[in-house]
Design a protein around this motif. Structure first.
Motif, PDB file in Angstrom:
ATOM      1  N   ARG A  37      49.681  52.125  37.461  1.00 42.99           N
ATOM      2  CA  ARG A  37      48.678  51.164  37.917  1.00 42.99           C
ATOM      3  C   ARG A  37      47.893  51.711  39.110  1.00 42.99           C
ATOM      4  N   VAL A  38      48.427  52.743  39.751  1.00 38.73           N
ATOM      5  CA  VAL A  38      47.747  53.409  40.860  1.00 38.73           C
ATOM      6  C   VAL A  38      47.055  54.650  40.328  1.00 38.73           C
ATOM      7  N   SER A  39      45.744  54.631  40.320  1.00 41.60           N
ATOM      8  CA  SER A  39      44.979  55.809  39.920  1.00 41.60           C
ATOM      9  C   SER A  39      44.314  56.407  41.150  1.00 41.60           C
ATOM     10  N   ALA A  40      43.970  57.683  41.061  1.00 37.28           N
ATOM     11  CA  ALA A  40      43.468  58.363  42.252  1.00 37.28           C
ATOM     12  C   ALA A  40      42.603  59.553  41.877  1.00 37.28           C
ATOM     13  N   LEU A  41      41.648  59.840  42.747  1.00 43.99           N
ATOM     14  CA  LEU A  41      40.754  60.977  42.577  1.00 43.99           C
ATOM     15  C   LEU A  41      40.322  61.448  43.958  1.00 43.99           C
ATOM     16  N   MET A  42      40.301  62.753  44.158  1.00 46.27           N
ATOM     17  CA  MET A  42      39.785  63.311  45.402  1.00 46.27           C
ATOM     18  C   MET A  42      38.366  63.821  45.168  1.00 46.27           C
ATOM     19  N   ILE A  43      37.471  63.448  46.072  1.00 41.86           N
ATOM     20  CA  ILE A  43      36.093  63.926  46.030  1.00 41.86           C
ATOM     21  C   ILE A  43      35.877  64.839  47.226  1.00 41.86           C
ATOM     22  N   GLU A  44      35.667  66.128  46.959  1.00 43.08           N
ATOM     23  CA  GLU A  44      35.426  67.137  47.986  1.00 43.08           C
ATOM     24  C   GLU A  44      33.964  67.566  47.874  1.00 43.08           C
ATOM     25  N   ILE A  45      33.175  67.273  48.896  1.00 43.08           N
ATOM     26  CA  ILE A  45      31.750  67.581  48.873  1.00 43.08           C
ATOM     27  C   ILE A  45      31.499  68.852  49.680  1.00 43.08           C
ATOM     28  N   ARG A  46      30.862  69.827  49.063  1.00 44.97           N
ATOM     29  CA  ARG A  46      30.525  71.057  49.785  1.00 44.97           C
ATOM     30  C   ARG A  46      29.530  70.729  50.896  1.00 44.97           C
ATOM     31  N   ARG A  47      29.796  71.201  52.080  1.00 43.30           N
ATOM     32  CA  ARG A  47      29.087  70.702  53.255  1.00 43.30           C
ATOM     33  C   ARG A  47      27.609  71.051  53.284  1.00 43.30           C
ATOM     34  N   PRO A  80      42.890  71.383  44.994  1.00 41.42           N
ATOM     35  CA  PRO A  80      43.407  70.569  43.897  1.00 41.42           C
ATOM     36  C   PRO A  80      44.102  69.310  44.384  1.00 41.42           C
ATOM     37  N   GLY A  81      44.330  68.395  43.443  1.00 37.89           N
ATOM     38  CA  GLY A  81      45.173  67.239  43.701  1.00 37.89           C
ATOM     39  C   GLY A  81      44.443  66.089  44.357  1.00 37.89           C
ATOM     40  N   THR A  82      45.194  65.036  44.623  1.00 37.31           N
ATOM     41  CA  THR A  82      44.657  63.849  45.278  1.00 37.31           C
ATOM     42  C   THR A  82      45.788  63.110  45.955  1.00 37.31           C
ATOM     43  N   TYR A  83      45.437  62.094  46.750  1.00 36.16           N
ATOM     44  CA  TYR A  83      46.429  61.397  47.570  1.00 36.16           C
ATOM     45  C   TYR A  83      46.907  60.125  46.891  1.00 36.16           C
ATOM     46  N   VAL A  84      48.226  60.003  46.785  1.00 38.92           N
ATOM     47  CA  VAL A  84      48.886  58.772  46.332  1.00 38.92           C
ATOM     48  C   VAL A  84      50.111  58.579  47.219  1.00 38.92           C
ATOM     49  N   PRO A  85      50.352  57.378  47.749  1.00 38.64           N
ATOM     50  CA  PRO A  85      51.553  57.170  48.558  1.00 38.64           C
ATOM     51  C   PRO A  85      52.819  57.550  47.787  1.00 38.64           C
ATOM     52  N   LEU A  86      53.802  58.095  48.504  1.00 38.37           N
ATOM     53  CA  LEU A  86      55.017  58.584  47.847  1.00 38.37           C
ATOM     54  C   LEU A  86      55.748  57.478  47.088  1.00 38.37           C
ATOM     55  N   LYS A  87      55.654  56.240  47.545  1.00 33.70           N
ATOM     56  CA  LYS A  87      56.294  55.132  46.833  1.00 33.70           C
ATOM     57  C   LYS A  87      55.807  55.048  45.392  1.00 33.70           C
ATOM     58  N   HIS A  88      54.540  55.363  45.161  1.00 33.34           N
ATOM     59  CA  HIS A  88      53.927  55.209  43.850  1.00 33.34           C
ATOM     60  C   HIS A  88      53.759  56.534  43.095  1.00 33.34           C
ATOM     61  N   TYR A  89      53.873  57.642  43.830  1.00 31.72           N
ATOM     62  CA  TYR A  89      53.519  58.953  43.276  1.00 31.72           C
ATOM     63  C   TYR A  89      54.416  59.329  42.086  1.00 31.72           C
ATOM     64  N   GLY A  90      53.785  59.541  40.941  1.00 25.56           N
ATOM     65  CA  GLY A  90      54.502  59.924  39.738  1.00 25.56           C
ATOM     66  C   GLY A  90      55.314  58.812  39.115  1.00 25.56           C
ATOM     67  N   LYS A  91      55.129  57.570  39.606  1.00 27.48           N
ATOM     68  CA  LYS A  91      55.955  56.456  39.142  1.00 27.48           C
ATOM     69  C   LYS A  91      55.150  55.281  38.603  1.00 27.48           C
ATOM     70  N   ASP A  92      54.008  54.997  39.188  1.00 25.82           N
ATOM     71  CA  ASP A  92      53.289  53.759  38.892  1.00 25.82           C
ATOM     72  C   ASP A  92      51.872  54.090  38.410  1.00 25.82           C
TER      73      ASP A  92
END
Length: 263
Positions: free
Chosen positions: A224-234, A210-222
């Motif tokens: 304007r920063v959107s994010a998505l993690m793409i996990e591809i089954r190998r 679950p989840g995705t990466y956002v820098p802590l400066k922006h995490y839960g605050k901004d």
């Protein structure tokens, strides 16, 4: 003595692109001074790297970038996640501490000792983790200044069969897992990914990772920063574990480019 590999690299894209393709786990490189603190012999270390490395994801991101109408920016980790894992919280908020896989791993994918008990992680955090976090934060800030928004697409892969370290390994393992965040993953971004990867046998949400990466400066605050993690089954693009890429790599890169072009 071999020079130490570059810890991370920002690859410029188009000035008007808000997209950052973040590739944190593709490298197998472990500097000699870090290798000295790892308990595994050479053969065991190579086997662990086969399991833990998101092989060929840097190549996938590069192929996608070449196929995009407007080139995204890329942020690449030049070191193995066995050095530091830049996507972990560096403190006790990190749930993966339960299996010895916080920002500095103490255990392997098979729950064996990687580093001696009591080893201080701070030197590795200071040398690698914090500079990486600052550089990624700056890259996001640059996209915000240039375009008014930033879209972080986290590019990962995961094994077909669950490994012992996985906290959510009993859940679904779809061909493409989309990791989301309730604050930073807007419906349009998720819908775009579901459409782009629809041809690979289906996508799933937040399982097994679950989840995705956002820098802590922006995490839960901004927002304007959107994010998505793409996990591809190998099994979709490579021979497991740690083997060569197959023809699926180019098809997945085309799907990733379709997603980026829609942003």
């Amino acid at each position: 003595m071999r020079p130490e590999p570059q810890p991370f690299q920002l690859v410029p894209g188009a000035a008007g692109s808000p997209v950052l393709l973040h590739v944190p786990h593709s490298s197998r490189s472990v500097p000699a001074h870090v290798r000295d603190g790892i308990l595994l012999d050479d053969g065991a270390l190579e086997r662990e790297l086969d399991q833990i490395t998101d092989a060929h994801t840097a190549a996938l991101a590069a192929l996608a970038r070449e196929a995009c109408a407007q080139a995204p920016w890329q942020f690449l980790n030049g070191l193995s996640r066995l050095v530091i894992d830049p996507e972990r919280f560096p403190d006790d908020r990190e749930e993966m501490l339960a299996v010895g896989m916080g920002a500095v791993y103490t255990h392997t994918t098979f729950r064996e000792r990687l580093r001696a008990s009591g080893v201080d992680p701070q030197p590795l955090l200071d040398r690698y983790f914090h500079p990486y976090a600052r550089a990624m934060t700056a890259a996001v800030d640059e996209r915000l200044a240039a375009t008014g928004r930033a879209v972080v697409i986290d590019v990962h892969s995961y094994p077909t069969t669950a490994l012992p370290y996985e906290l959510h390994g009993a859940g679904p393992r779809p061909p493409v897992c989309l990791g989301t965040d309730s604050f930073h993953t807007p419906p349009g971004l998720l819908a775009g990914a579901e459409a782009a990867f629809a041809g690979f046998g289906g996508t799933g949400l937040d399982s097994p990772f679950p989840g995705t990466y956002v820098p802590l400066k922006h995490y839960g605050k901004d927002r304007r920063v959107s994010a998505l993690m793409i996990e591809i089954r190998r099994d979709q693009y490579m021979t497991e574990p740690g083997g060569p890429a197959g023809p699926g790599l180019k098809a997945l890169a085309s799907a990733l480019a379709e997603l980026v072009d829609g942003l």
